[in-house]
Enzyme design. Structure first.
Site, PDB file in Angstrom:
ATOM      1  N   LYS A 195      31.591  -7.337  14.889  1.00 18.66           N
ATOM      2  CA  LYS A 195      31.757  -7.029  13.467  1.00 18.66           C
ATOM      3  C   LYS A 195      33.080  -6.306  13.287  1.00 18.66           C
ATOM      4  O   LYS A 195      33.298  -5.241  13.867  1.00 18.66           O
ATOM      5  CB  LYS A 195      30.593  -6.166  12.981  1.00 18.66           C
ATOM      6  CG  LYS A 195      30.726  -5.763  11.531  1.00 18.66           C
ATOM      7  CD  LYS A 195      29.507  -5.041  11.023  1.00 18.66           C
ATOM      8  CE  LYS A 195      29.710  -4.595   9.589  1.00 18.66           C
ATOM      9  NZ  LYS A 195      28.543  -3.911   9.045  1.00 18.66           N
ATOM     10  N   LYS A 248      31.189 -11.673  12.398  1.00 20.10           N
ATOM     11  CA  LYS A 248      31.380 -11.305  10.993  1.00 20.10           C
ATOM     12  C   LYS A 248      32.718 -10.636  10.789  1.00 20.10           C
ATOM     13  O   LYS A 248      33.041  -9.736  11.555  1.00 20.10           O
ATOM     14  CB  LYS A 248      30.249 -10.337  10.620  1.00 20.10           C
ATOM     15  CG  LYS A 248      30.332  -9.772   9.245  1.00 20.10           C
ATOM     16  CD  LYS A 248      29.245  -8.761   9.062  1.00 20.10           C
ATOM     17  CE  LYS A 248      29.442  -8.067   7.732  1.00 20.10           C
ATOM     18  NZ  LYS A 248      28.576  -6.950   7.588  1.00 20.10           N
TER      19      LYS A 248
HETATM   20  C1  PBG Z   1      26.463  -2.637   6.477  1.00 16.47           C
HETATM   21  C2  PBG Z   1      26.965  -3.995   6.125  1.00 16.47           C
HETATM   22  C3  PBG Z   1      28.147  -4.383   5.488  1.00 16.47           C
HETATM   23  C4  PBG Z   1      28.067  -5.762   5.310  1.00 16.47           C
HETATM   24  C5  PBG Z   1      26.870  -6.166   5.872  1.00 16.47           C
HETATM   25  N1  PBG Z   1      26.209  -5.064   6.378  1.00 16.47           N
HETATM   26  C6  PBG Z   1      29.265  -3.585   4.951  1.00 16.47           C
HETATM   27  C7  PBG Z   1      30.136  -2.803   5.835  1.00 16.47           C
HETATM   28  O1  PBG Z   1      30.075  -2.887   7.070  1.00 16.47           O
HETATM   29  O2  PBG Z   1      30.895  -2.029   5.281  1.00 16.47           O
HETATM   30  C8  PBG Z   1      29.076  -6.631   4.622  1.00 16.47           C
HETATM   31  C9  PBG Z   1      28.572  -7.938   4.145  1.00 16.47           C
HETATM   32  C10 PBG Z   1      29.466  -8.671   3.217  1.00 16.47           C
HETATM   33  O3  PBG Z   1      30.626  -8.294   2.954  1.00 16.47           O
HETATM   34  O4  PBG Z   1      29.002  -9.694   2.694  1.00 16.47           O
HETATM   35  N2  PBG Z   1      27.147  -1.962   7.456  1.00 16.47           N
END
Ligand code: PBG
Length: 330
Positions: A195, A248
């Site tokens: 991520k 992601k």
């Molecule tokens: C929680 C989370 C996030 C997203 C999914 N889970 C935001 C972040 O990490 O700030 C983003 C999902 C999206 O942008 O569609 N940590």
């Protein structure tokens, strides 16, 4: 004049021949639809940053789930907005919390719908970071203890899969151990293994009210410049017991997805994130791109790169389009 022996156009000359030899098939059951569940009742409010997606209170879920399942979508990813926030995110592990009630409601109403719950603290902490703070820094191991409580509360509510997205070190192992110790050894973990610290999450943070109040997430989410590091993240999550992984965002990271598929034998889910969706919607609204064609092209390219499934805000409309095509909803 030498004529070509190889004519690749031979296999493109009509729809039937193109259909038969198509290498990648996008199906409705590849799609996972994110849902934003909020406190209160009678809330069904379209998200300005994610048009076509809604804030829904728990009482609205049966109607939403009926619509989703009628479209052939088999899986949802739950995000909750809490009633209150504190320093350590304790509203994330309340038995009557938004996500916990949402899980129970969906599983009562449609036990066959696969319910995945995103597991993180950023919506639940007053400072908006994904972990517990010690001064201005995130205390990794104290955070693990809180994340374990959240995992256990989701399991008790009846979730099908948990999806930790916090990016703390050791969270998969910590969750696996508390789940196993409480009789949930069959509950799978879908870890957000790779991520990235991405600007593509902007619209989501608005929808989830989860933007960090100071600083950014780059001490825990990954540097977009790195690829080897993603392989190390995935390897360590697998070692700790992850059953599936998430890459992601998706679009700027298809190389990571493809590399992960080549290197590891584990299902890999791509998250087609909020900023990717918002860009398409904004351009389509101005007539600059064909929204339907570009969305399906994006989803097919993610599948082609190796995704086992795709989390996407396009899921509902894509299901409608795939049905219209009449072939790919098996
Ligand atoms: C929680 C989370 C996030 C997203 C999914 N889970 C935001 C972040 O990490 O700030 C983003 C999902 C999206 O942008 O569609 N940590």
């Amino acid at each position: 004049m030498p004529f070509p022996i190889q004519r690749l156009r031979r296999l493109r000359q009509n729809p039937a021949i193109r259909d038969i030899f198509r290498e990648t098939v996008l199906r409705i059951d590849d799609l996972i639809y994110p849902l934003f569940v909020v406190p209160g009742t009678n809330v069904r409010e379209e998200l300005t940053s994610l048009p076509g997606n809604y804030h829904l209170s728990v009482d609205q879920l049966p109607r939403e789930i009926a619509e989703i399942t009628a479209l052939g979508i088999q899986s949802v990813l739950l995000f909750g907005l809490p009633e209150w926030k504190d320093e350590i995110g304790s509203s994330a592990f309340q038995a009557d919390g938004t996500v916990q009630r949402a899980i129970q409601t969906i599983k009562t109403y449609r036990p066959d719908l696969l319910v995945i719950a995103d597991l993180c603290l950023c919506q639940y902490t007053s400072h908006g970071h994904c972990g517990v703070l010690k001064g201005c820094l995130i205390d990794n191991d104290v955070t693990l203890k809180i994340l374990q409580q959240v995992a256990l509360s989701y399991a008790k509510a009846g979730v099908d899969i948990i999806a930790p997205s916090d990016m703390m070190d050791g969270r998969v192992g910590a969750m696996r151990s508390i789940l196993d110790a409480n009789g949930f050894e069959n509950l799978p973990i879908l870890s957000y293994a790779a991520k990235y610290a991405s600007a593509f999450y902007g619209p989501f943070r608005e929808a989830a009210d989860s933007a960090p109040q100071f600083g950014d997430r780059s001490t825990y989410q990954m540097d977009p410049a790195n690829s080897d590091e993603a392989m190390r993240e995935i390897a360590s999550d697998i070692e700790e017991g992850a059953d599936m992984i998430i890459i992601k965002p998706a679009l700027s990271y298809l190389d990571i997805l493809q590399r992960a598929r080549q290197q590891f034998n584990i299902p890999a889910v791509a998250y087609n994130v909020s900023g990717e969706y918002a860009m398409v919607k904004a351009a389509a609204a101005r007539g600059w791109v064909d929204g339907k064609r570009i969305s399906l092209e994006i989803l097919r390219s993610i599948k082609r790169a190796g995704a086992s499934a795709i989390i996407t805000y396009h899921a509902k409309e894509a299901a409608v389009w795939l049905r219209e095509e009449g072939k790919y909803y098996g």
